[in-house]
Motif scaffolding. Structure first.
Motif, PDB file in Angstrom:
ATOM      1  N   VAL A   1       3.187  -4.295   3.468  1.00  0.00           N
ATOM      2  CA  VAL A   1       4.298  -3.349   3.517  1.00  0.00           C
ATOM      3  C   VAL A   1       3.809  -2.015   2.955  1.00  0.00           C
ATOM      4  N   HIS A   2       4.172  -0.924   3.654  1.00  0.00           N
ATOM      5  CA  HIS A   2       3.801   0.424   3.231  1.00  0.00           C
ATOM      6  C   HIS A   2       4.942   1.036   2.425  1.00  0.00           C
ATOM      7  N   MET A   3       4.593   1.753   1.340  1.00  0.00           N
ATOM      8  CA  MET A   3       5.595   2.335   0.441  1.00  0.00           C
ATOM      9  C   MET A   3       5.553   3.859   0.480  1.00  0.00           C
ATOM     10  N   MET A   4       6.695   4.459   0.142  1.00  0.00           N
ATOM     11  CA  MET A   4       6.891   5.905  -0.046  1.00  0.00           C
ATOM     12  C   MET A   4       7.037   6.691   1.255  1.00  0.00           C
ATOM     13  N   GLU A   5       6.655   6.107   2.375  1.00  0.00           N
ATOM     14  CA  GLU A   5       6.849   6.734   3.677  1.00  0.00           C
ATOM     15  C   GLU A   5       7.310   5.661   4.653  1.00  0.00           C
ATOM     16  N   THR A   6       7.934   6.091   5.751  1.00  0.00           N
ATOM     17  CA  THR A   6       8.365   5.130   6.763  1.00  0.00           C
ATOM     18  C   THR A   6       7.667   5.416   8.080  1.00  0.00           C
TER      19      THR A   6
ATOM     20  N   VAL B   1       0.847  -1.191   0.000  1.00  0.00           N
ATOM     21  CA  VAL B   1       0.000   0.000   0.000  1.00  0.00           C
ATOM     22  C   VAL B   1       0.883   1.241   0.000  1.00  0.00           C
ATOM     23  N   THR B   2       0.309   2.366  -0.446  1.00  0.00           N
ATOM     24  CA  THR B   2       1.057   3.615  -0.544  1.00  0.00           C
ATOM     25  C   THR B   2       0.766   4.505   0.660  1.00  0.00           C
ATOM     26  N   GLY B   3       1.801   4.806   1.423  1.00  0.00           N
ATOM     27  CA  GLY B   3       1.676   5.736   2.532  1.00  0.00           C
ATOM     28  C   GLY B   3       0.818   5.216   3.674  1.00  0.00           C
ATOM     29  N   PHE B   4       0.429   6.157   4.561  1.00  0.00           N
ATOM     30  CA  PHE B   4      -0.306   5.811   5.773  1.00  0.00           C
ATOM     31  C   PHE B   4      -1.631   6.560   5.902  1.00  0.00           C
ATOM     32  N   ASP B   5      -1.995   7.334   4.886  1.00  0.00           N
ATOM     33  CA  ASP B   5      -3.231   8.106   4.935  1.00  0.00           C
ATOM     34  C   ASP B   5      -4.389   7.253   4.425  1.00  0.00           C
ATOM     35  N   ARG B   6      -5.152   6.683   5.347  1.00  0.00           N
ATOM     36  CA  ARG B   6      -6.297   5.861   4.964  1.00  0.00           C
ATOM     37  C   ARG B   6      -7.341   5.912   6.066  1.00  0.00           C
ATOM     38  N   SER B   7      -8.529   5.457   5.770  1.00  0.00           N
ATOM     39  CA  SER B   7      -9.607   5.475   6.751  1.00  0.00           C
ATOM     40  C   SER B   7      -9.333   4.464   7.857  1.00  0.00           C
TER      41      SER B   7
ATOM     42  N   VAL C   1       5.266  -2.642  11.881  1.00  0.00           N
ATOM     43  CA  VAL C   1       4.768  -2.073  10.630  1.00  0.00           C
ATOM     44  C   VAL C   1       5.907  -2.021   9.614  1.00  0.00           C
ATOM     45  N   GLY C   2       5.774  -2.757   8.525  1.00  0.00           N
ATOM     46  CA  GLY C   2       6.792  -2.761   7.479  1.00  0.00           C
ATOM     47  C   GLY C   2       6.634  -1.553   6.574  1.00  0.00           C
ATOM     48  N   SER C   3       7.725  -0.845   6.321  1.00  0.00           N
ATOM     49  CA  SER C   3       7.638   0.354   5.491  1.00  0.00           C
ATOM     50  C   SER C   3       8.953   0.617   4.777  1.00  0.00           C
ATOM     51  N   VAL C   4       8.845   1.178   3.573  1.00  0.00           N
ATOM     52  CA  VAL C   4      10.000   1.562   2.768  1.00  0.00           C
ATOM     53  C   VAL C   4       9.701   2.917   2.143  1.00  0.00           C
ATOM     54  N   GLY C   5      10.600   3.867   2.321  1.00  0.00           N
ATOM     55  CA  GLY C   5      10.370   5.182   1.740  1.00  0.00           C
ATOM     56  C   GLY C   5      11.543   6.097   1.964  1.00  0.00           C
ATOM     57  N   PHE C   6      11.262   7.385   1.942  1.00  0.00           N
ATOM     58  CA  PHE C   6      12.280   8.393   2.209  1.00  0.00           C
ATOM     59  C   PHE C   6      11.590   9.574   2.874  1.00  0.00           C
ATOM     60  N   SER C   7      12.371  10.485   3.453  1.00  0.00           N
ATOM     61  CA  SER C   7      11.794  11.617   4.160  1.00  0.00           C
ATOM     62  C   SER C   7      11.397  12.712   3.185  1.00  0.00           C
ATOM     63  N   GLN C   8      10.122  12.845   2.950  1.00  0.00           N
ATOM     64  CA  GLN C   8       9.614  13.898   2.077  1.00  0.00           C
ATOM     65  C   GLN C   8       9.924  15.276   2.672  1.00  0.00           C
TER      66      GLN C   8
END
Length: 347
Positions: free
Chosen positions: A160-165, A139-145, A171-178
């Motif tokens: 796994v969450h993408m684009m944010e950590t 899934v993309t990011g953490f903004d969801r209902s 919680v598995g996540s891969v991203g970078f600091s926007q």
């Protein structure tokens, strides 16, 4: 069919439906059904000679794998649900390409859902596909209902969450600091001597607003932040909107000497508008973008931007998910990748 034609027809054992089965292929290739399954999944442990026999039998019998039957027999799916906001620019196309290159050779099939930055649409996609028990979820990011969060948590499907950590436990996540990337671009403009730096943004999803926060932080630290220099539009990001935002910036704040656009398509539109209006870049006003999209290096002048690690995000997220689907511990649970400031002639 006549007796003669019956004699010429390939002998095949079929289900009542007439469908050629994996067992039929195994008999024709003189191998076990599990070998057929592994060969068709592309597992490298299968001897090349056996793979060739399986492929020959598949061709002769016109066998088409049945994903539903395979999942039922093995009690696990080979599908991975991937939810992204848009497919209208290279940002998420590049992420998906890396995901496919990582998962497909391992026998997993990405199933793409597009949310259009709409939490209700994402929730509907989850309600539609999670009952089919995919093997994994990206899934993309953490903004969801909250309902979507509960659907993911209760499904038991590795995610796994993408684009944010996130630093949240488990919680598995891969991203970078926007935010850091937004601050770095703003600091670059400050270092070049620009003092009236506008921020022009569209879509206004959480990652865009994190870039905005980085912009604000850098300017506040320099004592130069002016909220009147933010133009935030909820419209979808586009080249046309970028041109309009650029004109709005100069109309309402003619002393602006630099514009930081939240995405390259907006910045490309700004550059085209400047050329159309005879405004010199960067002499009169500098421009910078974000994401280093296709064509940014071909603009006049070439666009300064932030190159984001989208291919690496897709690959690392897929690798993390592969580990989870295979029962491995989530270690590390958050992977933060680097971005790159790409300085070109627009600043």
């Amino acid at each position: 069919m006549s007796d003669a034609s019956d004699a010429l027809a390939p002998k095949r054992s079929r289900r009542a439906s007439g469908r050629v089965t994996l067992a039929d292929v195994a008999r024709a290739a003189d191998v076990s059904p599990i070998t057929v399954s592994r060969a068709l999944r592309g597992e490298r442990s299968v001897d090349k000679e056996l793979v060739e026999r399986v492929r020959k039998a598949v061709d002769e019998l016109h066998y088409v794998p049945d994903p539903a039957a395979r999942a039922l027999a093995s009690q696990r799916s080979t599908q991975v649900l991937v939810l992204v906001p848009l497919l209208s620019n290279n940002l998420f196309v590049d992420v998906l390409e890396s995901i496919h290159r990582t998962l497909f050779p391992q026998g997993f099939l990405p199933l793409i859902g597009v949310t259009h930055y709409d939490t209700a649409e994402e929730e509907l996609l989850l309600r539609t596909y999670l009952p089919h028990r995919p093997a994994g979820l990206l899934v993309t990011g953490f903004d969801r209902s909250e309902a979507a969060r509960q659907l993911i948590a209760r499904s038991g499907v590795p995610c796994v969450h993408m684009m944010e950590t996130s630093s949240a436990l488990g919680v598995g996540s891969v991203g970078f600091s926007q935010a850091k990337a937004g601050a770095a671009m703003t600091q670059h403009l400050l270092d070049r001597g620009y003092r009236r730096i506008a921020f022009a943004a569209a879509q206004l999803d959480p990652r865009v607003m994190q870039r905005a926060e980085g912009y604000r932080r850098a300017l506040k630290e320099a004592g130069l932040y002016d909220p009147r220099l933010e133009l935030l539009s909820p419209e979808p990001s586009s080249i046309a909107l970028g041109g309009r935002l650029f004109e709005d910036v100069l109309t309402h704040n003619p002393d602006v000497d630099a514009v930081f656009f939240c995405n390259d398509d907006l910045a490309q539109g700004g550059l085209l508008a400047a050329n159309r209006l005879g405004i010199s870049v960067p002499e009169r006003v500098a421009m910078a973008g974000f994401n280093d999209l296709a064509g940014s290096d071909q603009m006049v002048p070439p666009l300064t931007t932030v190159r984001t690690p989208r291919q690496q995000v897709g690959e690392a997220a897929a690798q993390m998910l592969l580990g989870l689907m295979r029962g491995k511990l989530l270690k590390p649970q958050a992977v933060e990748l680097d971005y790159e400031l790409v300085v070109r002639q627009s600043t």
